[in-house]
Motif scaffolding. Structure first.
Motif, PDB file in Angstrom:
ATOM      1  N   LEU A 204      -4.364  35.573 -42.711  1.00 52.20           N
ATOM      2  CA  LEU A 204      -4.440  36.620 -41.692  1.00 52.20           C
ATOM      3  C   LEU A 204      -5.888  37.039 -41.449  1.00 52.20           C
ATOM      4  CD1 LEU A 204      -2.724  38.403 -39.870  1.00 52.20           C
ATOM      5  CD2 LEU A 204      -2.571  40.064 -41.726  1.00 52.20           C
ATOM      6  N   ASP A 205      -6.672  37.151 -42.504  1.00 51.70           N
ATOM      7  CA  ASP A 205      -8.070  37.554 -42.337  1.00 51.70           C
ATOM      8  C   ASP A 205      -8.861  36.485 -41.585  1.00 51.70           C
ATOM      9  OD1 ASP A 205      -9.964  39.586 -42.761  1.00 51.70           O
ATOM     10  OD2 ASP A 205     -10.870  38.473 -44.411  1.00 51.70           O
ATOM     11  N   ILE A 206      -8.614  35.219 -41.906  1.00 50.46           N
ATOM     12  CA  ILE A 206      -9.271  34.135 -41.170  1.00 50.46           C
ATOM     13  C   ILE A 206      -8.907  34.197 -39.692  1.00 50.46           C
ATOM     14  CG2 ILE A 206      -9.411  31.628 -40.913  1.00 50.46           C
ATOM     15  CD1 ILE A 206      -8.949  31.426 -43.944  1.00 50.46           C
ATOM     16  N   THR A 207      -7.651  34.513 -39.409  1.00 44.43           N
ATOM     17  CA  THR A 207      -7.201  34.627 -38.017  1.00 44.43           C
ATOM     18  C   THR A 207      -7.978  35.700 -37.275  1.00 44.43           C
ATOM     19  OG1 THR A 207      -4.960  33.931 -38.634  1.00 44.43           O
ATOM     20  CG2 THR A 207      -5.216  35.080 -36.535  1.00 44.43           C
ATOM     21  N   GLY A 234      -4.532  30.343 -33.983  1.00 36.74           N
ATOM     22  CA  GLY A 234      -3.078  30.240 -33.977  1.00 36.74           C
ATOM     23  C   GLY A 234      -2.545  29.487 -35.181  1.00 36.74           C
ATOM     24  N   ALA A 235      -3.269  28.435 -35.596  1.00 44.07           N
ATOM     25  CA  ALA A 235      -2.824  27.645 -36.756  1.00 44.07           C
ATOM     26  C   ALA A 235      -2.869  28.471 -38.038  1.00 44.07           C
ATOM     27  CB  ALA A 235      -3.696  26.398 -36.890  1.00 44.07           C
ATOM     28  N   PHE A 236      -3.970  29.197 -38.248  1.00 45.27           N
ATOM     29  CA  PHE A 236      -4.054  30.033 -39.454  1.00 45.27           C
ATOM     30  C   PHE A 236      -3.058  31.188 -39.391  1.00 45.27           C
ATOM     31  CE2 PHE A 236      -8.180  27.927 -40.055  1.00 45.27           C
ATOM     32  CZ  PHE A 236      -8.131  27.685 -41.422  1.00 45.27           C
ATOM     33  N   ALA A 237      -2.839  31.711 -38.198  1.00 49.41           N
ATOM     34  CA  ALA A 237      -1.834  32.766 -38.051  1.00 49.41           C
ATOM     35  C   ALA A 237      -0.451  32.230 -38.412  1.00 49.41           C
ATOM     36  CB  ALA A 237      -1.834  33.305 -36.623  1.00 49.41           C
ATOM     37  N   PHE A 238      -0.167  31.003 -37.990  1.00 50.48           N
ATOM     38  CA  PHE A 238       1.143  30.420 -38.290  1.00 50.48           C
ATOM     39  C   PHE A 238       1.296  30.146 -39.782  1.00 50.48           C
ATOM     40  CE2 PHE A 238       4.320  26.979 -38.376  1.00 50.48           C
ATOM     41  CZ  PHE A 238       5.338  27.607 -37.664  1.00 50.48           C
ATOM     42  N   LEU A 239       0.215  29.736 -40.446  1.00 50.67           N
ATOM     43  CA  LEU A 239       0.277  29.551 -41.901  1.00 50.67           C
ATOM     44  C   LEU A 239       0.582  30.876 -42.594  1.00 50.67           C
ATOM     45  CD1 LEU A 239      -2.742  27.119 -42.515  1.00 50.67           C
ATOM     46  CD2 LEU A 239      -0.295  26.585 -42.678  1.00 50.67           C
ATOM     47  N   GLY A 240      -0.041  31.946 -42.110  1.00 53.44           N
ATOM     48  CA  GLY A 240       0.268  33.266 -42.657  1.00 53.44           C
ATOM     49  C   GLY A 240       1.723  33.637 -42.421  1.00 53.44           C
TER      50      GLY A 240
END
Length: 278
Positions: A204-207, A234-240
């Motif tokens: 989430l922080d990376i996003t 979007g990819a990092f958000a989806f991982l979160g």
């Protein structure tokens, strides 16, 4: 129905069963220490079991006995967050041919799931004494309400300021910068909860920082690498979101007693204070 016959007491006298029951309750209420034994009876949970139910750093249990009488609001908060955040992540990645221009379609989810749902869960966590999860839920409730207000077409904010102007994009970038700082604080605090929660905050922080970079570029009319940055966010958000969905499954399964033990990686002992040696 016939009345129960009296029973012999220690002194040879007959005692009624109701009197014996009253004496038994008095014994429970008056032990050697003067405290009620009935009030001392509680279910003991291991650190890992507790972290599955209440995501409080260090495994600190809620004060009082409200947690025994009320339900666990954590699954509500996580579900509310996911039902606003997951579609947003999919829009950022451009799934089904959509783009960020479709963001106004999920304003309702931002208001009523991300906003209202998280606010209710945060209040319930506060009642139970779970400070960390209460603060996280209520602040993210404010985030979704504010972000939904920003994207609400009726407000016309992007139209008035210009969608790619310095004022509009720069203002959003400043807002997201401080959200990145706040989530970083949450990430550090989550090091005393479990591995899944830590991973969720890390992604989430990376996003937030990737979205900050996107809006800073737009504010200075620099469109290089913007589509790639949006997809990466979007990819990092989806991982979160995947971490959040996994945690939601763990909490829901535990709430109904499904005998499937899913690991969350208890970290409640991480950075704990050393006990003084006697």
């Amino acid at each position: 129905m016939s009345a129960q016959p009296p029973l012999p007491s220690e002194k040879g006298q007959l005692a009624h069963p109701a009197d014996l029951e009253a004496q038994h309750l008095n014994l429970l209420d008056n032990d050697a220490g003067g405290a009620s034994l009935r009030r001392q009876i509680s279910v003991q949970l291991s650190a890992e079991q507790f972290e599955r139910l209440y995501l409080q750093p260090g495994g600190a249990k809620a004060k009082g006995d409200l947690a025994k009488r009320f339900g666990n609001p954590t699954p509500l908060g996580i579900a509310s967050f996911l039902l606003a955040f997951t579609p947003f992540a999919c829009l950022l990645m451009g799934w089904s041919g959509t783009s960020t221009a479709a963001a106004p379609t999920i304003v309702g989810a931002m208001y009523f799931m991300g906003g209202l749902g998280l606010a209710l869960a945060g209040i319930f966590e506060w009642v139970l004494g779970n400070t960390f999860t209460s603060v996280v839920f209520i602040t993210f409730s404010g985030f979704w309400l504010s972000f939904g207000f920003l994207l609400q077409p009726l407000q016309g904010i992007a139209t008035d300021l210009g969608a790619n102007s310095l004022e509009y994009s720069g203002g959003i970038a400043m807002y997201l910068i401080w959200w990145g700082v706040l989530v970083l604080i949450y990430l550090i605090a989550s090091l005393r909860t479990n591995v899944v929660f830590v991973a969720l905050f890390a992604f989430l922080d990376i996003t937030f920082w990737l979205l900050t970079a996107v809006y800073l570029k737009l504010a200075h009319a620099s469109f290089d690498h913007v589509p790639a940055l949006v997809k990466a966010a979007g990819a990092f958000a989806f991982l979160g979101c995947l971490m959040g969905w996994y945690l939601e499954i763990v909490l829901i399964f535990d709430s109904v007693g499904i005998p499937v033990k899913l690991a969350v990686g208890d970290m409640s002992s991480f950075m704990s204070r050393r006990r003084r040696m006697d």
